[in-house]
Design a protein around this motif. Sequence first.
Motif, PDB file in Angstrom:
ATOM      1  N   CYS A  22       0.842  -1.192   0.000  1.00  0.00           N
ATOM      2  CA  CYS A  22       0.000   0.000   0.000  1.00  0.00           C
ATOM      3  C   CYS A  22       0.883   1.250   0.000  1.00  0.00           C
ATOM      4  O   CYS A  22       1.795   1.372   0.825  1.00  0.00           O
ATOM      5  CB  CYS A  22      -0.919   0.010   1.211  1.00  0.00           C
ATOM      6  SG  CYS A  22      -1.876   1.537   1.335  1.00  0.00           S
ATOM      7  N   CYS A  25      -0.307   3.322   3.607  1.00  0.00           N
ATOM      8  CA  CYS A  25       0.004   2.852   4.966  1.00  0.00           C
ATOM      9  C   CYS A  25       1.142   1.830   4.996  1.00  0.00           C
ATOM     10  O   CYS A  25       1.599   1.445   6.072  1.00  0.00           O
ATOM     11  CB  CYS A  25      -1.242   2.265   5.624  1.00  0.00           C
ATOM     12  SG  CYS A  25      -1.720   0.654   4.971  1.00  0.00           S
ATOM     13  N   CYS A  38      -6.105  -1.201  -0.816  1.00  0.00           N
ATOM     14  CA  CYS A  38      -5.819  -1.564   0.574  1.00  0.00           C
ATOM     15  C   CYS A  38      -7.060  -1.355   1.442  1.00  0.00           C
ATOM     16  O   CYS A  38      -7.956  -0.589   1.085  1.00  0.00           O
ATOM     17  CB  CYS A  38      -4.675  -0.686   1.062  1.00  0.00           C
ATOM     18  SG  CYS A  38      -4.183  -0.988   2.779  1.00  0.00           S
ATOM     19  N   CYS A  40      -7.142   0.377   3.901  1.00  0.00           N
ATOM     20  CA  CYS A  40      -7.143   1.803   4.282  1.00  0.00           C
ATOM     21  C   CYS A  40      -7.597   2.696   3.134  1.00  0.00           C
ATOM     22  O   CYS A  40      -7.576   3.916   3.258  1.00  0.00           O
ATOM     23  CB  CYS A  40      -5.753   2.226   4.756  1.00  0.00           C
ATOM     24  SG  CYS A  40      -4.602   2.652   3.434  1.00  0.00           S
TER      25      CYS A  40
HETATM   26 ZN   LIG Z   1      -3.104   1.016   3.189  1.00  0.00          ZN
END
Ligand SMILES: [Zn+2]
Length: 393
Positions: A22, A25, A38, A40
Amino acid sequence: MEFISLVPTLACRTMTIASFHCAVCGRAYRADHPLWRCDCRGHLNLAPGRGFARGAIVAAEASLWRYAAGLALAGPPRVSLGEGWTPLVRRNWRGAEVHFKLESQMPTGSFKDRGTAVMLNHLIEVGVGPIHEDSSGNAGASIAAYAAAAGILCRVYVPAAAPRAKLVQIAAAGAELRRISGTRQDVTEAVLAATDESFYASHNWQPYFIEGTKTLAFELWEQLNFRVPDNILVPTGYGSNILGLERGFDELERSGEIAVRPRLFAVQAASCAAFAAAWTAGADRFVPFEAKPTVADGIATPRPVRIAEVLAALRHSRGGVVTVSEEEIAPALAALGRIGLFVEPTAATAGAALTQLLCDGTITTDQTTVVVLTGHGLKAADRIGELLGIGGE
Ligand SMILES: [Zn+2]
């Protein structure tokens, strides 16, 4: 579904499983299951490839699958329309001998097939079923065709006002067209709402699309007799060709095949130039700018996904961003036509940029320069007729 192994010599090759990382993150994922972003919500990038050397080329394979050994796939390709190994032709441009890379001669008429073919083979390997995508243009036509070839159900979300010719190409492949009224953002929201029904096979998000476009670097190197050019000009919207070139040349360099990298020039329409806005500001991320309509619809990208990666690739190559005005596009389109190269207006921006770089001395006639022509003129024949003042009778 029955698939034919196109590169049987690679069938027994053992592969380590590729991984995604990612960009936001840093989380890592094994690339052995369907994934497009991801948890996130950040975008994923493939870990650097293992490198590629000329001894791994399958010379009898007249497609990008001649480089199959360098691709992060688990096995041989299971769907192909013969993409890649496009012509590299020399033409004179304002006194300079220039190499034009005819990505317009792909199966669906645009460079997208390079990325789509590798992306779809990866998705088949990890067991993806029905897919959907959002594109009113070349990517939609490409994924619709490859999904048809693979026997995978495909739905393409398009703005209600999308050009008819491109919608016809998508629908002719049997893809379901979903026309969404409103803005481009409304289309994106419709796509995100559909992720429970089918897999979002987005060419802009999927790292494997760039794994496919990296074969452009391998091809240019091989077609130039295992040398790299000094300069490469690429019409750029999201930057998948820039990132593919960066990835491919990186692998060649790490294998000791090349000692220097070409300068990469991202060509944008001045009317909608996200990379130029960031480049001019000296930024390494998105900088707000005003997006206006442009005839170069294929690169009218207000918010590229991998903007930091593209800017880094351009800086690393010592290249840059070139913007061309709407007024420069039609003359470049006409000039390309007069040397036998019939391309869509988006691709003609690279010709206009080449003129600029030759005139200001950034590129000189003693250098080897490649101009990537990304889409065929037949995709936009009516628009080209209007631009060039060619009547319909
Ligand atoms: Zn991420």
